[in-house]
Design a protein around this motif. Sequence first.
Motif, mmCIF file in Angstrom:
data_model
loop_
_atom_site.group_PDB
_atom_site.id
_atom_site.type_symbol
_atom_site.label_atom_id
_atom_site.label_comp_id
_atom_site.label_asym_id
_atom_site.label_seq_id
_atom_site.Cartn_x
_atom_site.Cartn_y
_atom_site.Cartn_z
ATOM 1 N N TYR A 17 99.106 76.891 137.409
ATOM 2 C CA TYR A 17 99.716 77.695 138.457
ATOM 3 C C TYR A 17 100.815 78.516 137.805
ATOM 4 N N ASN A 50 94.689 66.318 144.621
ATOM 5 C CA ASN A 50 93.922 67.415 145.223
ATOM 6 C C ASN A 50 92.744 67.834 144.345
ATOM 7 N N ASN A 54 88.723 67.643 145.114
ATOM 8 C CA ASN A 54 88.158 68.999 145.069
ATOM 9 C C ASN A 54 88.788 69.914 146.129
ATOM 10 N N ILE A 55 90.032 69.634 146.462
ATOM 11 C CA ILE A 55 90.765 70.526 147.369
ATOM 12 C C ILE A 55 91.280 71.710 146.557
ATOM 13 N N VAL A 56 91.667 71.430 145.310
ATOM 14 C CA VAL A 56 91.984 72.531 144.399
ATOM 15 C C VAL A 56 90.912 72.583 143.313
#
Lengths: 292, 256
Positions: A17, A50, A54-56
């Motif tokens: 990020y 996450n 697999n949310i991110v």
Amino acid sequence: MNDYENAIEIKGLTKRYDGFTLDNVSFDVPKGSIMGFIGQNGAGKTTTINALLNIVKKDEGEIKLLGLDSVKDEFEVKSQIAAVFDELPFDDRLNANDINKILREVFEQWSSETFFGYLDRFALPRKKKFGKFSKGMKMKLQIASALSHNAKLLIMDEATTGLDPVVRNEILDIFLEYLQNEEHTILMSSHITSDLDKVADSVTFIDKGKLLISGYKDDILDSHGVLKCTKNDYREIDPEDIISARLSDFGAEVMVADRAECSRKYSGAVIDPATLEEIMIYYVNRSKKEWR
Amino acid sequence: MKGLIYREFYLSRKSFILMLLVYVLFVGMLSLVFISTYAGNLAGTEGVEEMRSSMFSQMYLYAGLIAIIGTVYGHNDIIEKDYQSHWQLYTYTIPVSEKKIAASKFIVRGAFLLLGIVLAFLADIIFSAAAKLPLSTGHFKNILIAGLLYGAVCFLDIPSMLRFRTQAKNAAIGLAIVVPLFAAFTYGAHKVIRFGYAEAKRLYPDLEGDAGLRKVLMPYIVKYRDMAVWIAPIVFVLTVLLMYIWSVKELKRRRY
């Protein structure tokens, strides 16, 4: 039937990020155990969880849950796992009866009997709207729903944060009961290291996106220690043995990673066993080396 | 997906029941007014026949709008609440695809819209019986057009809410788009009315009030309304398809 040794296998997990990178994180959670996942705020615990769910989308690395690929076999994996967050993810206008009707259509293995059994055990009302539940009641409800579809893996992100000690204890007992089945595994991220002292078999410690320690809790606690000495004696300690040191007017408290070796090396020095909280604090300050 | 559909219904049921009460009260009270024009205290009043006819030509539309807007209204805030309650996050942890999550929202919204259109038709039938006036296919066409066009907006709202997350933000962006369109529409309507008056003065100088205007514009209105009856379903179906694709895309994008 899928056969696997580790309920969670993470290899080289990287997520970038702007301003933060989860950097090449790898660890395993053996089937039938409970792993505590610790680190300060912003360390990367939630990002890791996450990514597991697999949310991110991960940038690099491989994640296997219950022996299956977390992305390719996503739906098969998700029918066998349960996630518990620090907030109840159900609308305040719903009640437990509604949730039973909703989730029994979502999970093939949902058991209304188990769900209502947990509700009775936790003394949770079936018709009361969630908006009128206390924080403890909401967490118990979330755990009841997580444990009612025969999930083999429970992933919890700060689930016990903000709960009073009585409720936390009650919940920890439920987790230990859940682990009686050796097919069941828990990954529990928490700030409250005392909870992990009680229940965790292994611990993974992450800081600033990097994995610092991962292993069996008893091994970690056995190997680490807090060496207490005067400031003069502190100067004599080999810097390689020091994780970090807390200095005060009365002396120094030094975290060492090899207690047995240090006991031998610095005979006469008092080396107390370290708690998970102490290990976390001293490791977080490792870059400063000396702190107050 | 059945569970997700149940959930959407459970969350909308209270608003739906309240809307149904408003609808029943409105239709019931107006039906009594219609009845009173020939069997009550309004019977025999001068111009009552014209008043009843005029009321019928407007009130079916109001009742229809209450039904259509009201039934869908309760479903409007669910996406915002999904974000607030972290349900949106939770859906990524259960074995349900983005397609099913979006489909559940579209199915429930579609069901409410259909119910609203049926209730609007029903109100027209009740008013027609109460007013002892014949049913008009024109009314049905108007209800259908209103229902389908409003429906298209309702379906557009789903991906838009998924994108902007709050009703306030969504409404602000919607208004920014709608206001210029509405201004253009108002300007167009103004020009049409001016044209209608000019034509009425030229063609029907003997007619008083708006009678000439109505006579001039009615053939245009009927013609375009009949065209809209064919166009509205196409617009509706295309909108639903496109919005469904956008919704699935938006839900996937949320996996940042």
